[in-house]
Design a protein around this motif. Structure first.
Motif, PDB file in Angstrom:
ATOM      1  N   GLY A   1     -13.987   2.842   3.185  1.00 20.02           N
ATOM      2  CA  GLY A   1     -13.922   3.833   2.126  1.00 20.02           C
ATOM      3  C   GLY A   1     -13.366   3.337   0.813  1.00 20.02           C
ATOM      4  O   GLY A   1     -12.936   4.118  -0.018  1.00 20.02           O
ATOM      5  N   GLY A   2     -13.368   2.032   0.566  1.00 20.80           N
ATOM      6  CA  GLY A   2     -12.893   1.517  -0.702  1.00 20.80           C
ATOM      7  C   GLY A   2     -11.384   1.533  -0.833  1.00 20.80           C
ATOM      8  O   GLY A   2     -10.847   1.260  -1.889  1.00 20.80           O
ATOM      9  N   VAL A   3     -10.684   1.843   0.233  1.00 24.54           N
ATOM     10  CA  VAL A   3      -9.233   1.823   0.210  1.00 24.54           C
ATOM     11  C   VAL A   3      -8.812   0.363   0.234  1.00 24.54           C
ATOM     12  O   VAL A   3      -9.568  -0.499   0.661  1.00 24.54           O
ATOM     13  N   LYS A   4      -7.624   0.086  -0.189  1.00 25.69           N
ATOM     14  CA  LYS A   4      -7.115  -1.276  -0.228  1.00 25.69           C
ATOM     15  C   LYS A   4      -7.511  -2.043   1.022  1.00 25.69           C
ATOM     16  O   LYS A   4      -7.309  -1.592   2.125  1.00 25.69           O
ATOM     17  N   THR A   5      -8.085  -3.223   0.848  1.00 25.28           N
ATOM     18  CA  THR A   5      -8.538  -3.988   1.995  1.00 25.28           C
ATOM     19  C   THR A   5      -7.532  -5.021   2.457  1.00 25.28           C
ATOM     20  O   THR A   5      -7.661  -5.545   3.539  1.00 25.28           O
ATOM     21  N   THR A   6      -6.565  -5.357   1.658  1.00 26.86           N
ATOM     22  CA  THR A   6      -5.460  -6.203   2.105  1.00 26.86           C
ATOM     23  C   THR A   6      -4.275  -5.891   1.211  1.00 26.86           C
ATOM     24  O   THR A   6      -4.372  -5.101   0.299  1.00 26.86           O
ATOM     25  N   ASP A   7      -3.198  -6.548   1.451  1.00 23.32           N
ATOM     26  CA  ASP A   7      -2.069  -6.417   0.550  1.00 23.32           C
ATOM     27  C   ASP A   7      -2.261  -7.312  -0.653  1.00 23.32           C
ATOM     28  O   ASP A   7      -1.413  -7.362  -1.521  1.00 23.32           O
ATOM     29  N   LEU A   8      -3.326  -7.991  -0.686  1.00 27.32           N
ATOM     30  CA  LEU A   8      -3.869  -8.762  -1.791  1.00 27.32           C
ATOM     31  C   LEU A   8      -3.227 -10.069  -2.084  1.00 27.32           C
ATOM     32  O   LEU A   8      -2.463 -10.620  -1.351  1.00 27.32           O
ATOM     33  N   VAL A   9      -3.591 -10.474  -3.210  1.00 28.33           N
ATOM     34  CA  VAL A   9      -3.380 -11.757  -3.797  1.00 28.33           C
ATOM     35  C   VAL A   9      -1.896 -12.098  -3.789  1.00 28.33           C
ATOM     36  O   VAL A   9      -1.115 -11.361  -4.344  1.00 28.33           O
ATOM     37  N   SER A  10      -1.581 -13.207  -3.177  1.00 25.61           N
ATOM     38  CA  SER A  10      -0.175 -13.569  -3.037  1.00 25.61           C
ATOM     39  C   SER A  10       0.380 -14.141  -4.331  1.00 25.61           C
ATOM     40  O   SER A  10      -0.039 -15.192  -4.767  1.00 25.61           O
ATOM     41  N   ASN A  11       1.302 -13.416  -4.925  1.00 21.19           N
ATOM     42  CA  ASN A  11       2.080 -13.889  -6.071  1.00 21.19           C
ATOM     43  C   ASN A  11       1.237 -14.440  -7.213  1.00 21.19           C
ATOM     44  O   ASN A  11       1.556 -15.485  -7.765  1.00 21.19           O
ATOM     45  N   THR A  12       0.170 -13.773  -7.607  1.00 20.57           N
ATOM     46  CA  THR A  12      -0.640 -14.296  -8.694  1.00 20.57           C
ATOM     47  C   THR A  12      -0.246 -13.748 -10.056  1.00 20.57           C
ATOM     48  O   THR A  12      -0.522 -14.385 -11.058  1.00 20.57           O
TER      49      THR A  12
ATOM     50  N   PHE B   1      -7.597 -18.608  -7.964  1.00 20.15           N
ATOM     51  CA  PHE B   1      -6.906 -17.353  -8.244  1.00 20.15           C
ATOM     52  C   PHE B   1      -6.269 -16.734  -6.998  1.00 20.15           C
ATOM     53  O   PHE B   1      -5.764 -15.624  -7.052  1.00 20.15           O
ATOM     54  N   LYS B   2      -6.339 -17.449  -5.872  1.00 20.27           N
ATOM     55  CA  LYS B   2      -5.733 -16.998  -4.616  1.00 20.27           C
ATOM     56  C   LYS B   2      -6.221 -15.608  -4.211  1.00 20.27           C
ATOM     57  O   LYS B   2      -5.447 -14.762  -3.769  1.00 20.27           O
ATOM     58  N   VAL B   3      -7.514 -15.380  -4.363  1.00 19.97           N
ATOM     59  CA  VAL B   3      -8.112 -14.103  -3.998  1.00 19.97           C
ATOM     60  C   VAL B   3      -8.256 -14.040  -2.488  1.00 19.97           C
ATOM     61  O   VAL B   3      -8.794 -14.954  -1.867  1.00 19.97           O
ATOM     62  N   THR B   4      -7.768 -12.951  -1.889  1.00 15.99           N
ATOM     63  CA  THR B   4      -7.819 -12.801  -0.439  1.00 15.99           C
ATOM     64  C   THR B   4      -8.623 -11.581  -0.009  1.00 15.99           C
ATOM     65  O   THR B   4      -8.647 -11.254   1.159  1.00 15.99           O
ATOM     66  N   SER B   5      -9.258 -10.885  -0.954  1.00 16.69           N
ATOM     67  CA  SER B   5      -9.986  -9.671  -0.608  1.00 16.69           C
ATOM     68  C   SER B   5     -11.178  -9.474  -1.532  1.00 16.69           C
ATOM     69  O   SER B   5     -11.119  -9.807  -2.722  1.00 16.69           O
ATOM     70  N   ILE B   6     -12.248  -8.912  -0.957  1.00 20.94           N
ATOM     71  CA  ILE B   6     -13.350  -8.503  -1.820  1.00 20.94           C
ATOM     72  C   ILE B   6     -12.866  -7.350  -2.693  1.00 20.94           C
ATOM     73  O   ILE B   6     -11.911  -6.666  -2.353  1.00 20.94           O
ATOM     74  N   ASP B   7     -13.520  -7.164  -3.817  1.00 22.55           N
ATOM     75  CA  ASP B   7     -13.221  -6.087  -4.768  1.00 22.55           C
ATOM     76  C   ASP B   7     -11.852  -6.260  -5.429  1.00 22.55           C
ATOM     77  O   ASP B   7     -11.163  -5.305  -5.750  1.00 22.55           O
ATOM     78  N   THR B   8     -11.470  -7.522  -5.617  1.00 23.64           N
ATOM     79  CA  THR B   8     -10.226  -7.851  -6.313  1.00 23.64           C
ATOM     80  C   THR B   8     -10.491  -7.882  -7.815  1.00 23.64           C
ATOM     81  O   THR B   8     -11.502  -8.429  -8.257  1.00 23.64           O
ATOM     82  N   VAL B   9      -9.577  -7.308  -8.572  1.00 24.43           N
ATOM     83  CA  VAL B   9      -9.659  -7.322 -10.030  1.00 24.43           C
ATOM     84  C   VAL B   9      -8.399  -8.002 -10.562  1.00 24.43           C
ATOM     85  O   VAL B   9      -7.287  -7.635 -10.188  1.00 24.43           O
ATOM     86  N   LEU B  10      -8.616  -9.004 -11.414  1.00 21.76           N
ATOM     87  CA  LEU B  10      -7.525  -9.680 -12.100  1.00 21.76           C
ATOM     88  C   LEU B  10      -7.710  -9.477 -13.598  1.00 21.76           C
ATOM     89  O   LEU B  10      -8.839  -9.432 -14.075  1.00 21.76           O
TER      90      LEU B  10
END
Length: 173
Positions: free
Chosen positions: A31-42, A140-149
């Motif tokens: 459902g487009g909810v957060k897929t991970t806790d994301l990008v580590s310390n970016t 960029f240490k991306v760990t999830s699809i749909d990441t925005v930086l």
């Protein structure tokens, strides 16, 4: 018919989750909810000052360090939340102080043609590139699809998965 649609939706959700786990080692939810806790310390991470890409049309795209640049790491095939995020980014497309770049992260399935279809559907007319060797994911240490930086003055000033327009608005003003 409803049962078939539900089954197809469930298969798509499981497929995206499987992709996220196998490709990035992270957990995924529906459902487009957060897929991970994301990008580590970016956030605050310095990036190369001459960051440039070649888009799907072969044109060179250079990130201007004096403009805020949104980098959307996405999949053009089978990622409905990625399409939703691209559509929400339209709000910033005409801002002269903001640049946008879509970065397709699944070169096995994202092709110039699938990305063109995706951009026609989402009406996202900014440059899109394919991360053929996953060097941008690693950089960029991306760990999830749909990441925005958001990159500004050679630093990452924002990092999030499927951020809301209001979250981005705070960073882009």
């Amino acid at each position: 018919m409803k049962r078939v649609s539900l089954i197809v939706l469930l298969i798509a959700i499981v497929g995206i989750g499987y992709f996220a786990v196998t490709k990035f080692g992270g957990a995924a939810t529906a459902g487009g909810v957060k897929t991970t806790d994301l990008v580590s310390n970016t956030v605050g991470q310095s990036v190369v000052s001459d960051l440039s890409f070649t888009d799907i049309d072969g044109k060179s795209v250079t990130v201007d360090p004096n403009k805020k640049t949104i980098l959307h790491f996405m999949i053009s095939t089978g990622c409905s939340s990625c399409a939703e995020t691209e559509i929400s980014l339209l709000k910033f497309a005409n801002n002269p102080n903001v640049d946008l770049v879509g970065i397709a992260i699944d070169p096995a399935n994202d092709t110039k043609d699938t990305i063109r279809e995706f951009t026609q559907y989402t009406k996202s007319d900014w440059p899109h590139v394919i991360d053929m060797d996953q060097s941008l994911i690693q950089k960029f240490k991306v760990t999830s699809i749909d990441t925005v930086l958001v990159v500004y003055q050679n630093q990452i000033i924002f990092s999030g998965v499927k951020p809301s327009p209001s979250e981005l608005q705070k960073v882009l003003k």
